[in-house]
Design a protein around this motif. Structure first.
Motif, PDB file in Angstrom:
ATOM      1  N   SER A 143       0.647  -1.464   0.258  1.00 46.56           N
ATOM      2  CA  SER A 143       0.043   0.151  -0.299  1.00 46.56           C
ATOM      3  C   SER A 143       0.793   0.788  -0.012  1.00 46.56           C
ATOM      4  CB  SER A 143      -1.167   0.128   1.043  1.00 46.56           C
ATOM      5  OG  SER A 143      -1.785   1.015   1.726  1.00 46.56           O
ATOM      6  N   VAL A 144       0.092   1.970  -1.161  1.00 50.27           N
ATOM      7  CA  VAL A 144       1.305   3.434  -0.876  1.00 50.27           C
ATOM      8  C   VAL A 144       0.114   4.557  -0.028  1.00 50.27           C
ATOM      9  CG1 VAL A 144       2.248   6.018  -1.776  1.00 50.27           C
ATOM     10  CG2 VAL A 144       2.233   2.755  -3.012  1.00 50.27           C
ATOM     11  N   PRO A 145       0.611   5.085   1.075  1.00 47.51           N
ATOM     12  CA  PRO A 145       1.517   5.651   1.704  1.00 47.51           C
ATOM     13  C   PRO A 145       1.152   3.189   2.352  1.00 47.51           C
ATOM     14  CG  PRO A 145       0.329   6.390   2.929  1.00 47.51           C
ATOM     15  CD  PRO A 145      -0.166   6.213   1.669  1.00 47.51           C
ATOM     16  N   CYS A 146       2.462   2.966   2.908  1.00 44.22           N
ATOM     17  CA  CYS A 146       2.445   1.355   3.856  1.00 44.22           C
ATOM     18  C   CYS A 146       1.201   2.081   5.030  1.00 44.22           C
ATOM     19  CB  CYS A 146       3.833   1.053   4.415  1.00 44.22           C
ATOM     20  SG  CYS A 146       4.575   2.484   5.863  1.00 44.22           S
ATOM     21  N   LYS A 147       0.474   0.400   5.422  1.00 42.40           N
ATOM     22  CA  LYS A 147      -0.723   0.746   6.021  1.00 42.40           C
ATOM     23  C   LYS A 147       0.009   0.183   7.158  1.00 42.40           C
ATOM     24  CE  LYS A 147      -3.698  -0.780   3.206  1.00 42.40           C
ATOM     25  NZ  LYS A 147      -5.380  -1.495   3.166  1.00 42.40           N
ATOM     26  N   ILE A 148      -0.775   0.386   8.310  1.00 41.38           N
ATOM     27  CA  ILE A 148      -0.524   0.219   9.427  1.00 41.38           C
ATOM     28  C   ILE A 148      -1.076  -0.104  10.583  1.00 41.38           C
ATOM     29  CG2 ILE A 148       1.602   1.406  11.028  1.00 41.38           C
ATOM     30  CD1 ILE A 148       0.196   3.758  11.790  1.00 41.38           C
ATOM     31  N   ASP A 149      -2.042  -1.914  10.189  1.00 45.52           N
ATOM     32  CA  ASP A 149      -3.128  -2.279  10.820  1.00 45.52           C
ATOM     33  C   ASP A 149      -1.715  -3.878  10.721  1.00 45.52           C
ATOM     34  OD1 ASP A 149      -3.651  -2.113   7.068  1.00 45.52           O
ATOM     35  OD2 ASP A 149      -4.141  -4.192   7.945  1.00 45.52           O
ATOM     36  N   SER A 150      -2.920  -4.591  11.812  1.00 48.98           N
ATOM     37  CA  SER A 150      -2.026  -5.775  12.004  1.00 48.98           C
ATOM     38  C   SER A 150      -2.649  -6.754  10.733  1.00 48.98           C
ATOM     39  CB  SER A 150      -2.936  -6.334  13.255  1.00 48.98           C
ATOM     40  OG  SER A 150      -2.389  -5.324  14.786  1.00 48.98           O
ATOM     41  N   ASP A 151      -3.522  -6.773  10.277  1.00 51.11           N
ATOM     42  CA  ASP A 151      -3.888  -8.119   9.594  1.00 51.11           C
ATOM     43  C   ASP A 151      -2.676  -7.753   7.769  1.00 51.11           C
ATOM     44  OD1 ASP A 151      -7.333  -7.549   9.657  1.00 51.11           O
ATOM     45  OD2 ASP A 151      -5.652  -8.228  10.834  1.00 51.11           O
ATOM     46  N   SER A 152      -1.993  -6.591   7.904  1.00 50.08           N
ATOM     47  CA  SER A 152      -1.276  -6.616   6.593  1.00 50.08           C
ATOM     48  C   SER A 152       0.649  -6.747   7.453  1.00 50.08           C
ATOM     49  CB  SER A 152      -1.113  -4.896   6.420  1.00 50.08           C
ATOM     50  OG  SER A 152      -2.115  -4.428   5.742  1.00 50.08           O
ATOM     51  N   TYR A 153       0.581  -7.443   7.973  1.00 50.77           N
ATOM     52  CA  TYR A 153       1.403  -8.157   8.711  1.00 50.77           C
ATOM     53  C   TYR A 153       1.883  -8.982   9.006  1.00 50.77           C
ATOM     54  CZ  TYR A 153       3.101  -2.672   8.565  1.00 50.77           C
ATOM     55  OH  TYR A 153       3.229  -1.528   8.067  1.00 50.77           O
ATOM     56  N   ASN A 154       2.793  -9.891   8.669  1.00 50.38           N
ATOM     57  CA  ASN A 154       3.217 -11.469   8.923  1.00 50.38           C
ATOM     58  C   ASN A 154       4.672 -11.881   9.268  1.00 50.38           C
ATOM     59  OD1 ASN A 154       4.630 -11.428   7.006  1.00 50.38           O
ATOM     60  ND2 ASN A 154       3.646 -12.849   5.482  1.00 50.38           N
ATOM     61  N   SER A 155       5.061 -11.225   9.983  1.00 50.16           N
ATOM     62  CA  SER A 155       6.402 -11.551  10.383  1.00 50.16           C
ATOM     63  C   SER A 155       6.800 -10.757  11.800  1.00 50.16           C
ATOM     64  CB  SER A 155       7.414 -11.743   9.719  1.00 50.16           C
ATOM     65  OG  SER A 155       7.694 -12.416   8.888  1.00 50.16           O
ATOM     66  N   TRP A 156       6.338 -11.184  13.134  1.00 53.76           N
ATOM     67  CA  TRP A 156       6.934 -10.433  14.204  1.00 53.76           C
ATOM     68  C   TRP A 156       8.328 -10.668  14.901  1.00 53.76           C
ATOM     69  CZ3 TRP A 156       2.947  -6.900  15.167  1.00 53.76           C
ATOM     70  CH2 TRP A 156       1.591  -6.877  14.094  1.00 53.76           C
ATOM     71  N   GLY A 157       8.033  -9.748  15.799  1.00 51.68           N
ATOM     72  CA  GLY A 157       9.444 -10.223  17.046  1.00 51.68           C
ATOM     73  C   GLY A 157       8.693  -9.989  18.278  1.00 51.68           C
ATOM     74  N   GLN A 158       9.096 -10.165  19.601  1.00 48.40           N
ATOM     75  CA  GLN A 158       8.891 -10.694  20.308  1.00 48.40           C
ATOM     76  C   GLN A 158       8.000  -9.778  21.342  1.00 48.40           C
ATOM     77  OE1 GLN A 158       8.131 -13.982  21.543  1.00 48.40           O
ATOM     78  NE2 GLN A 158       8.431 -14.078  19.231  1.00 48.40           N
ATOM     79  N   GLY A 159       8.975  -8.156  21.325  1.00 47.49           N
ATOM     80  CA  GLY A 159       8.475  -7.254  21.510  1.00 47.49           C
ATOM     81  C   GLY A 159       9.581  -6.681  22.358  1.00 47.49           C
ATOM     82  N   THR A 160       9.428  -5.614  23.166  1.00 48.08           N
ATOM     83  CA  THR A 160      10.381  -5.079  24.020  1.00 48.08           C
ATOM     84  C   THR A 160       8.979  -3.283  25.040  1.00 48.08           C
ATOM     85  OG1 THR A 160      12.032  -3.853  23.985  1.00 48.08           O
ATOM     86  CG2 THR A 160      10.636  -3.362  22.271  1.00 48.08           C
ATOM     87  N   GLN A 161       9.494  -3.964  26.021  1.00 49.91           N
ATOM     88  CA  GLN A 161       8.517  -2.926  26.779  1.00 49.91           C
ATOM     89  C   GLN A 161       9.303  -1.348  27.524  1.00 49.91           C
ATOM     90  OE1 GLN A 161       6.208  -4.181  28.770  1.00 49.91           O
ATOM     91  NE2 GLN A 161       5.515  -2.026  29.079  1.00 49.91           N
ATOM     92  N   VAL A 162       7.993  -1.265  27.015  1.00 48.15           N
ATOM     93  CA  VAL A 162       8.170   0.723  27.003  1.00 48.15           C
ATOM     94  C   VAL A 162       7.953   1.286  28.634  1.00 48.15           C
ATOM     95  CG1 VAL A 162       8.110   2.838  26.435  1.00 48.15           C
ATOM     96  CG2 VAL A 162       8.936   1.498  24.894  1.00 48.15           C
ATOM     97  N   THR A 163       8.237   1.740  29.486  1.00 49.73           N
ATOM     98  CA  THR A 163       7.554   2.650  30.233  1.00 49.73           C
ATOM     99  C   THR A 163       7.624   3.562  30.591  1.00 49.73           C
ATOM    100  OG1 THR A 163       7.249   0.109  31.432  1.00 49.73           O
ATOM    101  CG2 THR A 163       7.072   2.315  32.897  1.00 49.73           C
ATOM    102  N   VAL A 164       6.590   4.588  30.960  1.00 48.41           N
ATOM    103  CA  VAL A 164       7.103   5.634  30.480  1.00 48.41           C
ATOM    104  C   VAL A 164       5.968   6.460  31.694  1.00 48.41           C
ATOM    105  CG1 VAL A 164       6.516   8.490  29.886  1.00 48.41           C
ATOM    106  CG2 VAL A 164       6.810   6.006  28.568  1.00 48.41           C
ATOM    107  N   SER A 165       7.124   6.571  33.208  1.00 49.57           N
ATOM    108  CA  SER A 165       6.847   6.830  34.130  1.00 49.57           C
ATOM    109  C   SER A 165       7.412   8.054  35.616  1.00 49.57           C
ATOM    110  CB  SER A 165       6.283   5.450  35.223  1.00 49.57           C
ATOM    111  OG  SER A 165       5.275   6.428  36.670  1.00 49.57           O
ATOM    112  N   SER A 166       6.793   8.503  35.849  1.00 51.79           N
ATOM    113  CA  SER A 166       7.656   9.227  37.014  1.00 51.79           C
ATOM    114  C   SER A 166       7.962   8.772  38.255  1.00 51.79           C
ATOM    115  CB  SER A 166       6.983  10.995  37.222  1.00 51.79           C
ATOM    116  OG  SER A 166       5.543  10.472  38.184  1.00 51.79           O
TER     117      SER A 166
END
Length: 128
Positions: free
Chosen positions: A105-128
């Motif tokens: 798609s142009v521009p690229c889509k950021i919907d999950s259904d368009s993606y078939n390879s995934w990483g395991q994730g990294t945690q981001v915590t924003v807190s005071s």
């Protein structure tokens, strides 16, 4: 199938910055875009940003457009997400993903259904 490994997550105060990296192993010739998604506690997975592998043209979730920047380095097969002015609402597990040419798609889509390879994730915590 690609192997995607995210890094760079951590704990940061509101207003701070983090830079996430996604190291890609394998040939990206069958893929047209890379993206970052996130899943906050108790919420659905949400597309944050994507980038065309060939052109570098990005797309962003509106709420992060002025604060995050995605870029790719095709020489070392790495995708980055620079996150500035972080808010508590940005707290989530961030995932890297790749979209095959069949989802182009142009521009690229950021919907999950368009993606078939995934990483395991990294945690981001924003807190005071």
């Amino acid at each position: 199938q690609l192997q995607l490994v995210e890094s760079g997550g951590g704990l940061v105060q509101p207003g701070g910055s983090l830079k996430l990296s996604c190291a890609v192993t394998g040939s990206t010739s069958g893929y047209y875009a890379m993206a970052w998604f996130r899943r906050a506690p108790g919420k659905e997975r949400e597309g944050v940003s994507c980038i065309s592998i060939s052109s570098g043209f990005p797309n962003y979730l509106e709420s992060v457009r002025d604060r995050f920047k995605i870029r790719r380095n095709n020489a070392n097969n790495t995708v980055y997400l620079q996150m500035n002015s972080l808010k508590t609402d940005d707290t989530a597990v961030y995932y890297c993903a790749a979209a095959p040419w069949s989802s182009m798609s142009v521009p690229c889509k950021i919907d999950s259904d368009s993606y078939n390879s995934w990483g395991q994730g990294t945690q981001v915590t924003v807190s005071s």
